[in-house]
Design a protein around this motif. Sequence first.
Motif, mmCIF file in Angstrom:
data_model
loop_
_atom_site.group_PDB
_atom_site.id
_atom_site.type_symbol
_atom_site.label_atom_id
_atom_site.label_comp_id
_atom_site.label_asym_id
_atom_site.label_seq_id
_atom_site.Cartn_x
_atom_site.Cartn_y
_atom_site.Cartn_z
ATOM 1 N N VAL A 83 -29.817 76.946 -14.300
ATOM 2 C CA VAL A 83 -28.459 76.699 -13.799
ATOM 3 C C VAL A 83 -28.489 75.613 -12.720
ATOM 4 O O VAL A 83 -29.489 75.434 -12.017
ATOM 5 N N VAL A 84 -27.371 74.899 -12.613
ATOM 6 C CA VAL A 84 -27.171 73.925 -11.537
ATOM 7 C C VAL A 84 -26.304 74.575 -10.471
ATOM 8 O O VAL A 84 -25.226 75.103 -10.767
ATOM 9 N N ILE A 85 -26.779 74.561 -9.235
ATOM 10 C CA ILE A 85 -26.030 75.126 -8.113
ATOM 11 C C ILE A 85 -25.184 74.026 -7.485
ATOM 12 O O ILE A 85 -25.692 72.953 -7.133
ATOM 13 N N ILE A 86 -23.887 74.278 -7.371
ATOM 14 C CA ILE A 86 -22.964 73.299 -6.808
ATOM 15 C C ILE A 86 -22.288 73.916 -5.590
ATOM 16 O O ILE A 86 -21.528 74.879 -5.702
ATOM 17 N N HIS A 87 -22.576 73.354 -4.407
ATOM 18 C CA HIS A 87 -21.955 73.821 -3.175
ATOM 19 C C HIS A 87 -20.576 73.201 -3.002
ATOM 20 O O HIS A 87 -20.232 72.230 -3.683
ATOM 21 N N ARG A 88 -19.790 73.746 -2.100
ATOM 22 C CA ARG A 88 -18.395 73.332 -1.953
ATOM 23 C C ARG A 88 -18.278 71.830 -1.685
ATOM 24 O O ARG A 88 -17.447 71.146 -2.279
ATOM 25 N N GLY A 89 -19.085 71.308 -0.774
ATOM 26 C CA GLY A 89 -18.998 69.882 -0.439
ATOM 27 C C GLY A 89 -19.259 69.004 -1.654
ATOM 28 O O GLY A 89 -18.543 68.024 -1.902
ATOM 29 N N THR A 90 -20.294 69.351 -2.415
ATOM 30 C CA THR A 90 -20.609 68.597 -3.630
ATOM 31 C C THR A 90 -19.482 68.713 -4.639
ATOM 32 O O THR A 90 -19.121 67.727 -5.304
ATOM 33 N N PHE A 91 -18.907 69.905 -4.751
ATOM 34 C CA PHE A 91 -17.832 70.138 -5.703
ATOM 35 C C PHE A 91 -16.615 69.267 -5.380
ATOM 36 O O PHE A 91 -16.015 68.650 -6.267
ATOM 37 N N VAL A 92 -16.236 69.191 -4.114
ATOM 38 C CA VAL A 92 -15.087 68.376 -3.702
ATOM 39 C C VAL A 92 -15.337 66.902 -4.023
ATOM 40 O O VAL A 92 -14.446 66.196 -4.515
ATOM 41 N N LYS A 93 -16.558 66.426 -3.773
ATOM 42 C CA LYS A 93 -16.887 65.036 -4.091
ATOM 43 C C LYS A 93 -16.787 64.774 -5.594
ATOM 44 O O LYS A 93 -16.318 63.711 -6.019
ATOM 45 N N MET A 94 -17.227 65.734 -6.406
ATOM 46 C CA MET A 94 -17.157 65.587 -7.856
ATOM 47 C C MET A 94 -15.712 65.492 -8.332
ATOM 48 O O MET A 94 -15.378 64.685 -9.206
ATOM 49 N N LEU A 95 -14.837 66.312 -7.738
ATOM 50 C CA LEU A 95 -13.430 66.284 -8.132
ATOM 51 C C LEU A 95 -12.781 64.950 -7.773
ATOM 52 O O LEU A 95 -11.984 64.401 -8.550
ATOM 53 N N LYS A 96 -13.115 64.417 -6.595
ATOM 54 C CA LYS A 96 -12.546 63.141 -6.176
ATOM 55 C C LYS A 96 -13.045 61.990 -7.045
ATOM 56 O O LYS A 96 -12.316 61.029 -7.300
ATOM 57 N N ALA A 97 -14.282 62.107 -7.515
ATOM 58 C CA ALA A 97 -14.872 61.022 -8.304
ATOM 59 C C ALA A 97 -14.435 61.056 -9.756
ATOM 60 O O ALA A 97 -14.375 60.014 -10.418
ATOM 61 N N ASN A 98 -14.092 62.226 -10.276
ATOM 62 C CA ASN A 98 -13.778 62.342 -11.708
ATOM 63 C C ASN A 98 -12.725 63.430 -11.911
ATOM 64 O O ASN A 98 -13.025 64.613 -11.855
ATOM 65 N N MET A 99 -11.472 63.005 -12.150
ATOM 66 C CA MET A 99 -10.382 63.954 -12.337
ATOM 67 C C MET A 99 -10.569 64.789 -13.604
ATOM 68 O O MET A 99 -10.056 65.905 -13.718
#
Length: 264
Positions: A83-99
């Motif tokens: 599994v890939v662990i995604i923390h909140r900060g990383t998750f927010v960056k992912m959302l901003k980079a790719n809708m």
Amino acid sequence: MSGGNFFAQYTVEYEAGETIYKEREDGNCMFVIKSGTVELVKGDATHSEILGEMSKGDFFGELSILEHSPRMETARATEPTSVVIIHRGTFVKMLKANMEIAIRMLQKLSTKLRQSEEKVDDLFKRVSRMENEALMTQPNIKVPKEKRIAGKLVSLSSNRVFILNSDRNLVGRYDPVTGIKPEVDLTYEDDNRSVSRRHAVIFRRNNQFFVQEEIGVLNGTYVNGTKATNGGEHPVNDQDMVNFGMLAFKFYLVDEDSLPAQGS
């Protein structure tokens, strides 16, 4: 650094039977399955229920970063799992980079919510049956059978009939990425692809049908020529005209017991 190497540092391996997290634990991350399977279990050692099984591409544990809430269930690997662990900060960056990530996540969350609603509805029906059976055992008491109203859509171009005998009917096209197949599947009806994969929902409440357009639909949804506003509930009555994109249908109310099987 490539995307693969970037996520490699957040990848964790679990053996079969190993617990990823426990119910009611605090959490600050979510998980995406790269390989293997994970089951979600609610309850304790004396009584537990398997809520579902996740596989490659699925995510879980998202509520802990969306709502800062404790874990709602126990997650356990059922085979060797990565599994890939995604923390909140990383998750927010992912959302901003790719809708697109946000849209796919909303689709998955919608599916989970629908499945939960179906379980609640099934439980309610079972309780109602038990109550009716209890009443029937009492002398001189007759329980009238409730007449259920169903619906059907008839395509004006192909005369194909789509049965609406569920309380919630997704209208759209098959999505090979998420594996979601709508109850009203217009994949082969829509040559011009004017209908979104998740275009609208026709739902039944108190024997009345409504149509609600989904988020992000490009081509509109119309009832008797009036555009359905995004997120609004619009009543659909017997013999109303309903348009999804470029496709036109006539809606009929029928007795649920008289409906033929879909596709007949």
